[in-house]
Design an enzyme around this catalytic site. Structure first.
Site, mmCIF file in Angstrom:
data_model
loop_
_atom_site.group_PDB
_atom_site.id
_atom_site.type_symbol
_atom_site.label_atom_id
_atom_site.label_comp_id
_atom_site.label_asym_id
_atom_site.label_seq_id
_atom_site.Cartn_x
_atom_site.Cartn_y
_atom_site.Cartn_z
ATOM 1 N N HIS A 261 0.843 -1.188 0.000
ATOM 2 C CA HIS A 261 0.000 0.000 0.000
ATOM 3 C C HIS A 261 0.878 1.236 0.000
ATOM 4 O O HIS A 261 1.924 1.252 0.629
ATOM 5 C CB HIS A 261 -0.915 0.019 1.235
ATOM 6 C CG HIS A 261 -2.083 0.914 1.056
ATOM 7 N ND1 HIS A 261 -2.033 2.257 1.359
ATOM 8 C CD2 HIS A 261 -3.307 0.668 0.557
ATOM 9 C CE1 HIS A 261 -3.198 2.793 1.058
ATOM 10 N NE2 HIS A 261 -3.994 1.855 0.574
ATOM 11 N N ASP A 312 -7.942 -5.365 -0.369
ATOM 12 C CA ASP A 312 -8.406 -6.163 -1.506
ATOM 13 C C ASP A 312 -8.083 -7.651 -1.405
ATOM 14 O O ASP A 312 -8.633 -8.440 -2.170
ATOM 15 C CB ASP A 312 -7.809 -5.602 -2.809
ATOM 16 C CG ASP A 312 -8.363 -4.238 -3.116
ATOM 17 O OD1 ASP A 312 -9.588 -4.085 -3.047
ATOM 18 O OD2 ASP A 312 -7.575 -3.322 -3.394
#
Ligand SMILES: CC(C)(COP(=O)(O)OP(=O)(O)OC[C@H]1O[C@@H](n2cnc3c(N)ncnc32)[C@H](O)[C@@H]1OP(=O)(O)O)[C@@H](O)C(=O)NCCC(=O)NCCS
Length: 375
Positions: A261, A312
């Protein structure tokens, strides 16, 4: 004029102020309007979170009831859209169909010529209300199935599942799905939200900003990652295969989808919430293969690269266990994120300054122009 340092991908650059959500990588925390996502998933629901994001405060009971009613009243979409969906090629990409759906809605919005704050709030709620039908109807039609009309006894998320799959989810599945929507609802200046803010900063309208956002979300480095993560798990196949698969993939410099991320380097709070849900739903459904496979992928990624899962990764196998088609995972992200996009676009327009950064020019300069016959 102020000068700023160049940062590829705008990493670390503050591109604006917001009061909508706070991504805090130092504490691995996420807050919507000051409320921790961990508290929201425990006590709230998607409808309340959407209200909070769009209107800026938690609703009273009567505000909540009125908001839920409006969402229900606005659930359906005009027949002309349904007729247009019937002209789409079979198996069209659901994100592409969503773009067309939103464009068509823009033409018919009763507030299309009004860009006041109040009209934008109405458009925001209308868009949030209609995303499920846009996605479920276009998906079913393009796959040769009849559409399923909304059921107003169902909440926003469970009604979406009903319209998509044609059967009502049980309350446990509906609740897990709702939690995933809350986790997806907003996330600072992520790529799609930023794209929407850039678009309306030209004083363009909410529909145009939404289209920009959908386009940005589609990519596998952003919302597309939940679909890619599940395709990867299917390729891995079994828990036994997971460690070797990841080591092999890393050796060939493959990106492991659903990991890493830009902001969180030591843990995405949404992934923590949803990984717990992933374990629970796997046990409840007595189907632990994907959770076990995912756990080994995670362990190997942590050991080999010290890179952790993002939101996700767990949603991918949670949605798979719910029987949702893989190509609908990114549109589900959009069903939730429209609340955040709309809130950000309204915030941008309420205090607008054109977003127009500089480029660091690296090409040649002052070349002599040679006419075509002499090149
Ligand atoms: C999300 C993402 C784009 C953030 O990227 P970023 O902040 O630009 O970080 P970088 O891509 O520069 O990654 C830094 C390093 O970690 C590695 N890395 C990051 N994510 C990785 C992943 N998912 N798999 C393998 N390696 C990864 C990069 O290859 C890079 O290694 P290097 O320094 O040896 O070149 C990136 O982690 C990614 O592509 N993840 C997969 C897609 C995904 O899940 N997206 C959803 C995000 S919510």
């Amino acid at each position: 004029m102020k000068t700023a340092e160049y940062s590829p991908g705008l990493e670390g650059i503050i591109a604006g102020t917001t009061t909508i959500s706070h991504v805090n990588p130092d504490r691995n925390s996420l807050m919507y309007r000051g409320y921790d996502i961990k508290d929201l998933v425990q006590h709230s629901d998607f409808e309340e979170v959407a209200f909070l994001l769009i209107k800026g405060h938690l609703p009273t009971q009567s505000e909540y009831d009125a908001f839920c009613n409006t969402l229900k009243q606005e659930r359906n979409i005009p027949q002309t859209l349904i007729d247009t969906f019937k002209t789409f090629p079979t198996n069209s990409n659901p994100m592409d169909m969503l773009k067309v759906g939103v464009s068509l809605l823009a033409l018919q919005d009763p507030d299309k010529d009004d860009d006041s704050h109040e009209a934008n709030v109405r458009k925001a709620i209308r868009l949030a209300a209609k995303f499920p039908a846009l996605i479920a109807y276009s998906y079913r039609i393009s796959r040769g199935q009849d559409i399923v009309q909304p059921d107003n006894s169902l909440k926003h998320g469970e009604n979406f599942l009903y319209m998509l799959l044609g059967k009502k989810p049980d309350s446990y599945i509906a609740n897990v799905f709702d939690i995933s929507l809350m986790c997806y609802a907003d996330h600072g200046f992520n790529a799609s939200t930023f794209a929407s803010r850039v678009t309306v900063s030209t004083l363009s309208d909410l529909y145009s900003g939404t289209l920009a956002a959908i386009g940005a979300l589609k990519g596998p480095l952003h919302g597309g990652a939940n679909e890619e993560a599940m395709k990867m798990l299917l390729e891995v196949g079994t828990p036994d295969n997971a460690e070797a698969w990841v080591i092999d993939a890393l050796a060939t410099k493959k990106k492991i989808m659903g990991f890493g991320h830009r902001e969180y380097k030591t843990g995405d709070p949404r992934a923590a919430i949803l990984t717990e849900m992933g374990a629970e739903i796997s046990n409840k459904l007595n189907d632990t293969k994907w959770y076990q496979t995912a756990a080994i992928v995670e362990e190997t990624m942590r050991r080999e690269k010290n890179i952790l899962p993002n939101v996700d990764f767990p949603t991918s196998y949670i949605y798979y266990l719910m029987g949702l088609p893989i190509e609908i995972y990114t549109p589900i992200f959009a069903v939730a994120r429209i609340a955040g996009w709309a809130a950000h676009m309204i915030e941008q327009l309420d205090n607008n300054r054109l977003i127009r950064p500089k480029a660091l020019y690296e090409g040649p300069q002052h070349l002599d122009y040679i006419t075509r016959d002499r090149r």
